[in-house]
Design a protein around this motif. Structure first.
Motif, PDB file in Angstrom:
ATOM      1  N   GLU A 158      36.581  42.930  36.959  1.00  0.00           N
ATOM      2  CA  GLU A 158      37.992  42.886  36.563  1.00  0.00           C
ATOM      3  C   GLU A 158      38.027  43.228  35.072  1.00  0.00           C
ATOM      4  OE1 GLU A 158      42.161  41.381  37.543  1.00  0.00           O
ATOM      5  OE2 GLU A 158      40.482  42.073  38.723  1.00  0.00           O
ATOM      6  N   ARG A 188      34.636  41.343  42.360  1.00  0.00           N
ATOM      7  CA  ARG A 188      34.407  41.526  43.782  1.00  0.00           C
ATOM      8  C   ARG A 188      32.999  42.097  43.961  1.00  0.00           C
ATOM      9  NH1 ARG A 188      37.809  38.582  43.704  1.00  0.00           N
ATOM     10  NH2 ARG A 188      39.854  38.583  44.733  1.00  0.00           N
ATOM     11  N   LYS A 225      39.676  47.201  42.562  1.00  0.00           N
ATOM     12  CA  LYS A 225      39.347  46.234  41.518  1.00  0.00           C
ATOM     13  C   LYS A 225      38.742  46.931  40.309  1.00  0.00           C
ATOM     14  CE  LYS A 225      39.384  42.254  41.707  1.00  0.00           C
ATOM     15  NZ  LYS A 225      40.275  41.187  41.192  1.00  0.00           N
TER      16      LYS A 225
END
Length: 494
Positions: free
Chosen positions: A363, A391, A422
Motif C-alpha cells: 500500500e 496484500r 493494491k
C-alpha cells in the motif's frame, strides 16, 4: 456563488476565542481551501462509478455530467492526476458552486448529507492548517517528524483530505502535525494477563506485572473517558495518531475518530499479526528497499485500547542522507529538477514491480512510502512502513521459495486483479502521481522508465490498461459496503 457557512463559521468562532491572531489568516485561506477540496470532488465526479451519474461527455471547453434525474453538472476538463486547486467553481444546471459542501448538499444523492458535512470540515480544517503555517521559506528539516509536519493539505486526491469531525479547533492545534505541537500521550496500566502482547514490549513501558499502553489524549478524553497516567511526549506524524518518541521509535495509537476515510483503531488481529508480518518483510528487504521493523504491539482485547511500536525510518539513513515521506516531497522543488522525477519513478517502479512479481503488493501511497535522499537530493532507496494493509499472493511467493505461513488470512489472495490494484493504485496512482502533480508530468516521468523494465505480465497491465485507484468518494457514499471500492483512470502511458 453558494457557500455553506456551517463548519467554516464554527471554526471561525472557536478561533476568535482561542487564537484571534489567526482569524484573519484563516478567513483569507478559505477560498483556496474550498477550491482545493472542490478539485478533489470534481475528480471523483468525473471518474468514479457513482450510480447517480448516467454519462460524462466533453462539452465546449469543459465536461458535462448528465445525472439520472435529468440535471447536469458542468465543469472544466478534468485531470485526474492533478494536485492543488484548478477547479474554482462548477455549475449544477445554471447555478454555480464554489463550495464543495454546498454542491454535495444540493446534489441530494443517497448519503450525500453526511458526506457534505465531511467536506465542510475538510475545507475549514484545511484553511486552519494553512493559516497556522510560518511565513517565508523553511529550511529542509533535520528530523523525520519535521518532514511530516510539512504536509499541510493532507491526501492529494481525497475530498475529505482534512476532514476531522469530532476535533475542536483547540484539539486540532494541540494534536495535528501541521501545527507542530508536542503531544503528551498517556500511559494506561493494564494487567499483563489481560493483554495480548507481541514482539518485545520495552521494559520502560512496563510497571511490574502491568503493561503501560500509550493512549492518545483525544482517545482518553472522548472514548476511554478516563485519565491515562503519566505522560509520554511525542511529535505527531502525518497520520496524526502515530507519534515519534524522543528516543527514536514511533508509536501508533488507537484513535476512534474518522480521519479522511476510516476510524483509526488498531484491531486485535493487527496486534496478533504484527511480529509475523515484520519478520516476513525482513525476508523481502534488499539494498533498495527497507521495511521499518515492528518492535512490539499490545492490546487489551479491544480496538480502542492498543498500540504498536516500530522503528523510525531514520535508522535507514546513512551519513548526510535524509529519509522523507513521499507525501512531503511537494514543495521541496525536487520534482521540478530535470530528470529527478524520472529517477524516482525508476526506483519506485523497479522495486514495486519486483515485489509484485514475487507476490507482495504494498500500500505504497505517499504516507507509507518514504525515499532516502542523498545530500544532493538524489533518490537512493525506499523505506516502507505499516504492513497492515499489504496484500500477499501465496502462489507467487511459493514460486520464489517464500512461505506465507503465519501471515493473517485477510491479506492473502492469489487474485491477480486484487494484487495489481493494491500495487498500482497506491504506488502509481498515489505516490508517483502525487509527486508529479499532473497527467502530463506523470507520463513524462514514466515513459522512458517503462521501456527499461523487465517485460512481465504485470508491466503489460500497468502500461496497457486503465490505472486502478480507490474510488474514495464512492466509498464514503456507500456506508453499507465494506472494504475498498475501485475505479479506473485514463492511463497516462496509453
Amino acid at each position: 456563488m453558494h457557500r455553506s457557512p456551517t463548519a467554516e463559521a464554527e471554526v471561525a468562532g472557536e478561533l476568535a476565542a482561542l487564537r484571534p491572531d489567526l482569524a484573519a489568516r484563516y478567513a483569507a485561506e478559505l477560498p483556496g481551501a474550498r477550491a482545493a477540496v472542490l478539485t478533489r470532488l470534481w475528480r471523483a465526479l468525473t471518474h468514479e462509478p457513482l450510480p447517480w451519474i448516467e454519462r460524462r461527455e466533453a462539452a465546449g471547453e469543459g465536461w458535462v455530467l448528465r445525472l439520472r434525474d435529468g440535471r447536469r453538472v458542468h465543469g472544466p476538463v478534468p485531470d485526474p492526476y492533478a494536485t492543488g486547486a484548478y477547479v474554482t467553481a462548477v455549475r449544477l444546471d445554471e447555478v454555480a458552486y464554489e463550495d464543495p459542501a454546498r454542491l454535495m448538499t444540493d446534489l441530494a444523492v443517497p448519503h450525500g448529507t453526511d458526506f457534505a458535512r465531511e467536506l465542510g470540515h475538510s475545507v475549514a480544517s484545511m484553511a486552519l492548517s494553512r493559516a497556522g503555517q510560518p511565513a517565508g521559506e523553511r529550511a529542509w528539516p533535520a528530523r523525520d517528524w519535521e518532514w511530516e509536519q510539512r504536509v499541510v493539505d493532507g491526501h492529494p486526491y481525497h475530498p475529505g483530505c482534512r476532514s476531522r469531525p469530532g476535533f475542536s479547533v483547540a484539539e486540532q492545534l494541540a494534536y495535528a502535525p501541521e501545527h507542530r505541537p508536542v503531544v503528551e500521550l498517556g500511559l494506561l496500566p493494564v494487567p499483563e494477563e489481560a493483554c495480548l502482547v507481541t514482539g518485545d514490549w520495552p521494559a520502560d513501558l512496563r510497571d511490574g506485572g502491568r503493561v503501560l499502553v500509550p493512549v492518545h489524549p483525544w482517545q482518553a478524553a472522548h472514548v476511554l473517558k478516563r485519565p491515562a497516567g503519566e505522560p509520554l511526549a511525542g511529535h505527531p506524524l502525518m497520520s496524526l495518531r502515530t507519534l515519534a518518541l524522543p528516543d527514536g521509535p514511533h508509536v501508533k495509537t488507537a484513535l476512534s475518530a474518522r480521519l479522511t476515510s476510516s476510524v483509526r483503531d488498531i484491531s486485535v488481529g493487527s496486534v496478533a499479526a504484527a511480529t509475523a508480518l515484520s519478520v516476513f518483510a525482513e525476508e523481502l528487504a534488499d539494498d533498495r528497499l527497507h521495511f521499518t521493523r515492528t518492535l512490539g504491539a499490545v492490546t487489551d482485547g479491544s480496538p480502542e485500547l492498543a498500540a504498536v511500536l516500530r522503528e523510525s525510518p531514520e535508522v535507514y539513513a546513512g551519513a548526510g542522507e535524509r529519509v522523507v515521506p513521499v507525501a512531503a516531497l511537494s514543495g521541496t522543488g525536487l520534482a521540478e529538477e530535470p530528470g529527478w522525477a524520472t529517477e524516482f519513478a525508476r526506483l519506485a517502479l523497479t522495486v514495486g514491480l519486483r515485489l509484485l512479481e514475487r507476490g507482495v503488493a504494498l500500500e505504497a501511497h505517499g504516507q507509507n512510502l518514504l525515499v532516502v535522499l542523498s545530500a544532493t537530493g538524489a533518490p537512493l532507496r525506499l523505506v516502507y512502513r505499516d504492513l497492515a494493509d499489504i496484500r500477499v499472493g501465496p502462489a507467487r511467493l511459493a514460486r520464489h521459495g517464500i512461505s506465507a505461513e503465519g501471515l493473517p488470512a485477510r491479506i492473502l489472495t492469489d487474485e491477480v486483479t486484487a494484487l495489481r490494484r493494491k500495487s498500482f493504485g497506491s504506488l502509481v496512482g498515489g505516490a508517483l502521481a502525487g509527486v508529479t502533480g499532473s497527467a502530463a508530468a506523470l507520463r513524462a516521468a514514466l515513459e522512458s522508465v517503462v521501456r527499461d523494465l523487465p517485460d512481465t505480465p504485470d508491466l503489460a497491465a500497468l502500461t496497457g490498461e486503465p490505472l486502478p485507484v480507490k474510488a474514495l468518494t464512492l466509498m464514503r457514499l456507500s456506508p453499507g459496503t465494506p472494504g475498498d471500492q475501485w475505479t479506473r483512470l485514463p492511463n497516462p502511458l496509453v
